[in-house]
Design a protein around this motif. Sequence first.
Motif, PDB file in Angstrom:
ATOM      1  N   TYR A   7       0.839  -1.205   0.000  1.00  0.00           N
ATOM      2  CA  TYR A   7       0.000   0.000   0.000  1.00  0.00           C
ATOM      3  C   TYR A   7       0.870   1.250   0.000  1.00  0.00           C
ATOM      4  O   TYR A   7       1.829   1.358   0.778  1.00  0.00           O
ATOM      5  CB  TYR A   7      -0.900   0.027   1.238  1.00  0.00           C
ATOM      6  CG  TYR A   7      -1.602   1.352   1.451  1.00  0.00           C
ATOM      7  CD1 TYR A   7      -2.898   1.552   1.006  1.00  0.00           C
ATOM      8  CD2 TYR A   7      -0.955   2.411   2.085  1.00  0.00           C
ATOM      9  CE1 TYR A   7      -3.538   2.782   1.184  1.00  0.00           C
ATOM     10  CE2 TYR A   7      -1.581   3.643   2.277  1.00  0.00           C
ATOM     11  CZ  TYR A   7      -2.863   3.824   1.821  1.00  0.00           C
ATOM     12  OH  TYR A   7      -3.494   5.032   1.990  1.00  0.00           O
ATOM     13  N   GLU A  34      -1.670  -1.564  -3.735  1.00  0.00           N
ATOM     14  CA  GLU A  34      -2.852  -0.894  -3.210  1.00  0.00           C
ATOM     15  C   GLU A  34      -2.584   0.598  -3.307  1.00  0.00           C
ATOM     16  O   GLU A  34      -1.739   1.127  -2.587  1.00  0.00           O
ATOM     17  CB  GLU A  34      -3.075  -1.231  -1.734  1.00  0.00           C
ATOM     18  CG  GLU A  34      -3.938  -2.413  -1.436  1.00  0.00           C
ATOM     19  CD  GLU A  34      -4.236  -2.488   0.063  1.00  0.00           C
ATOM     20  OE1 GLU A  34      -4.747  -1.491   0.623  1.00  0.00           O
ATOM     21  OE2 GLU A  34      -3.935  -3.523   0.655  1.00  0.00           O
ATOM     22  N   MET A  82      -7.568   1.550  -3.054  1.00  0.00           N
ATOM     23  CA  MET A  82      -7.987   1.378  -1.669  1.00  0.00           C
ATOM     24  C   MET A  82      -8.509   2.711  -1.173  1.00  0.00           C
ATOM     25  O   MET A  82      -7.785   3.714  -1.174  1.00  0.00           O
ATOM     26  CB  MET A  82      -6.818   0.902  -0.804  1.00  0.00           C
ATOM     27  CG  MET A  82      -7.204   0.525   0.628  1.00  0.00           C
ATOM     28  SD  MET A  82      -7.457   1.948   1.693  1.00  0.00           S
ATOM     29  CE  MET A  82      -7.839   1.163   3.235  1.00  0.00           C
ATOM     30  N   ILE A 109     -10.639  -1.894  -2.711  1.00  0.00           N
ATOM     31  CA  ILE A 109     -10.682  -2.285  -1.303  1.00  0.00           C
ATOM     32  C   ILE A 109     -11.343  -1.136  -0.566  1.00  0.00           C
ATOM     33  O   ILE A 109     -10.796  -0.036  -0.510  1.00  0.00           O
ATOM     34  CB  ILE A 109      -9.265  -2.538  -0.764  1.00  0.00           C
ATOM     35  CG1 ILE A 109      -8.580  -3.652  -1.558  1.00  0.00           C
ATOM     36  CG2 ILE A 109      -9.296  -2.871   0.723  1.00  0.00           C
ATOM     37  CD1 ILE A 109      -7.095  -3.800  -1.262  1.00  0.00           C
ATOM     38  N   TYR A 157      -9.023 -10.601   2.094  1.00  0.00           N
ATOM     39  CA  TYR A 157      -8.207  -9.779   2.988  1.00  0.00           C
ATOM     40  C   TYR A 157      -8.503 -10.216   4.420  1.00  0.00           C
ATOM     41  O   TYR A 157      -9.587  -9.971   4.941  1.00  0.00           O
ATOM     42  CB  TYR A 157      -8.564  -8.309   2.781  1.00  0.00           C
ATOM     43  CG  TYR A 157      -7.629  -7.293   3.392  1.00  0.00           C
ATOM     44  CD1 TYR A 157      -7.244  -7.364   4.729  1.00  0.00           C
ATOM     45  CD2 TYR A 157      -7.160  -6.222   2.640  1.00  0.00           C
ATOM     46  CE1 TYR A 157      -6.394  -6.424   5.282  1.00  0.00           C
ATOM     47  CE2 TYR A 157      -6.315  -5.259   3.194  1.00  0.00           C
ATOM     48  CZ  TYR A 157      -5.936  -5.371   4.511  1.00  0.00           C
ATOM     49  OH  TYR A 157      -5.107  -4.431   5.066  1.00  0.00           O
TER      50      TYR A 157
END
Length: 246
Positions: A7, A34, A82, A109, A157
């Motif tokens: 991320y 992400e 995300m 996400i 996840y």
Amino acid sequence: MKKLVGYITAALPENNFTVDLALNMKDAGVDILELGIPFTDPVADGPVIEKANLIALKNGFKLKDLFEVSSKIAPEMKTLWMGYANPFYHYGIEKFFAKAQEFGIKGAIVPDFPFEESLKYNKLASHYEQALISFVAPTHSENRIKKVVEHSKEFVYMVAYAGITGSGVEEDLSDIIDNVRKYTKTPLYIGFGVDEKTAKAKAKNVDGVIVGSAFVKHLIDDSLSNSEKIQRITAIAKEIKEKINE
């Protein structure tokens, strides 16, 4: 080979840097990116990612920045957006999915989407070739896990503990792992509290790890130049990828 999901906060400190960082992370072993959408109240994230969100917003982040960096990153590596529900609702969920498909983004996400709410959008997401990532947590019953994972795509996840990202809490996850395996063949990745020190242990019995705060803490370190930030983050990525596959 176990997978590494990384991320980073989009457009922090600026767009070209985000692109350079992402592609260097790919070379360092990150399999899926992400790309975080800055938001004022990232309720599932700890203080490191929250600070990164607020800095990006203070710097003037707009969705056009997300789209610009995505157009350059997604053709080169598997990328997910995300973010929190508010920006998706405000922009329009179908418009978001259409943009994602346009750039080659593989899914979203959205941690504050209640599971029942996300079910309404699964068909729409599929129409635009998007996956809405499913979450499972230590607090979930076996029946709840069954309902959640039967709709899963890309990966499930698994939240390592009940709390926020960046914490160091440990919980016994063997039962939840067994229950996920019982009801889906979708890969299972673990997130929350994963860094170079914990990755090897957390990767046991799962298919990959999700790393956020361990990378982002260097993004918000003002003592580092941009090149030093890339060097630090890619070094950590390489170490984690090696450790989870030892």
